[in-house]
Design an enzyme around this catalytic site. Sequence first.
Site, mmCIF file in Angstrom:
data_model
loop_
_atom_site.group_PDB
_atom_site.id
_atom_site.type_symbol
_atom_site.label_atom_id
_atom_site.label_comp_id
_atom_site.label_asym_id
_atom_site.label_seq_id
_atom_site.Cartn_x
_atom_site.Cartn_y
_atom_site.Cartn_z
ATOM 1 N N SER A 145 0.853 -1.190 0.000
ATOM 2 C CA SER A 145 0.000 0.000 0.000
ATOM 3 C C SER A 145 0.884 1.232 0.000
ATOM 4 O O SER A 145 2.051 1.174 0.435
ATOM 5 C CB SER A 145 -0.904 0.016 1.237
ATOM 6 O OG SER A 145 -1.616 1.222 1.336
ATOM 7 N N TYR A 158 -1.998 -0.535 10.255
ATOM 8 C CA TYR A 158 -2.088 -0.847 8.824
ATOM 9 C C TYR A 158 -0.873 -0.311 8.078
ATOM 10 O O TYR A 158 -0.235 -1.033 7.295
ATOM 11 C CB TYR A 158 -3.363 -0.244 8.254
ATOM 12 C CG TYR A 158 -3.566 -0.544 6.788
ATOM 13 C CD1 TYR A 158 -4.043 -1.782 6.367
ATOM 14 C CD2 TYR A 158 -3.278 0.412 5.816
ATOM 15 C CE1 TYR A 158 -4.224 -2.071 5.024
ATOM 16 C CE2 TYR A 158 -3.453 0.143 4.473
ATOM 17 C CZ TYR A 158 -3.927 -1.098 4.080
ATOM 18 O OH TYR A 158 -4.095 -1.371 2.736
#
Length: 260
Positions: A145, A158
């Site tokens: 990501s 995350y």
Amino acid sequence: MSDTGPGHDPIRGRTALVTGAGNGLGRAMALTLGARGARVVLVGRRAQTLGEVAAEIDGPTRTAVCDTSSPEQVAALGEELAGEEVSILVNNAGIAGPVASLIDVTPSEWDEVFAVNVRGVYLMCRQFLPPMVARGAGDVVNIASVSGKRPLPNRTPYAASKMAVIGLSTTLAYEVGPAGVMVNTLSPGPVSGPRMTRNFALEAERSHTSVQEAERAFVSRAALGRMVTESEVAAALVAMLQMPGLCGADIDLSAGMVAR
């Protein structure tokens, strides 16, 4: 990739295993790989959703239920798929984790995010890399990501887990690259869909704004002023598999969320 001569299709006829294939990005990538002529092995936690995706693919498929964060289940998956020559491994399974400041994140929440997002990648690579190394060919694409490459407040577990995937992948590329196995990461920016909608709702609740305002504030960080789509991420995966010599790379697809 064992053959890169003229006219060679680097995807058709190969077996591609996609984790988290029951929805979202996993579904989009599985459908695209199937459309390109790969035999797709769809892996996830729910048999029903995996079956629904498999039914959308006009080609050979196989489904397998597995929690990729579990060493026992990944080992069992390896035994179940012993007859498959998996030469494309797409580690996509992941969870978003809590939306909260670091001091409000519990240790159990932190550990859950790392178990799924990082340990799952490690376990799947550990299970399915040896046959690729023995054959002298294979592709591993780990879905990371852009989170962590620029500030993403209230998403520390995350962001940290996805940056860990990048570190794992670049180092692993040097371990197995000499054997002919390509390891890369694909780092999407925010992808439009149910997950981001949930995140915007949580952020709106936390910041006492509307969901629309939370979304506008988020996408304003991107050069294109929008999120990317699942189909764009799937197309990027295909492009990566078509690039001989791509190894140890981290490809950003973020609509300009990250520019470097």
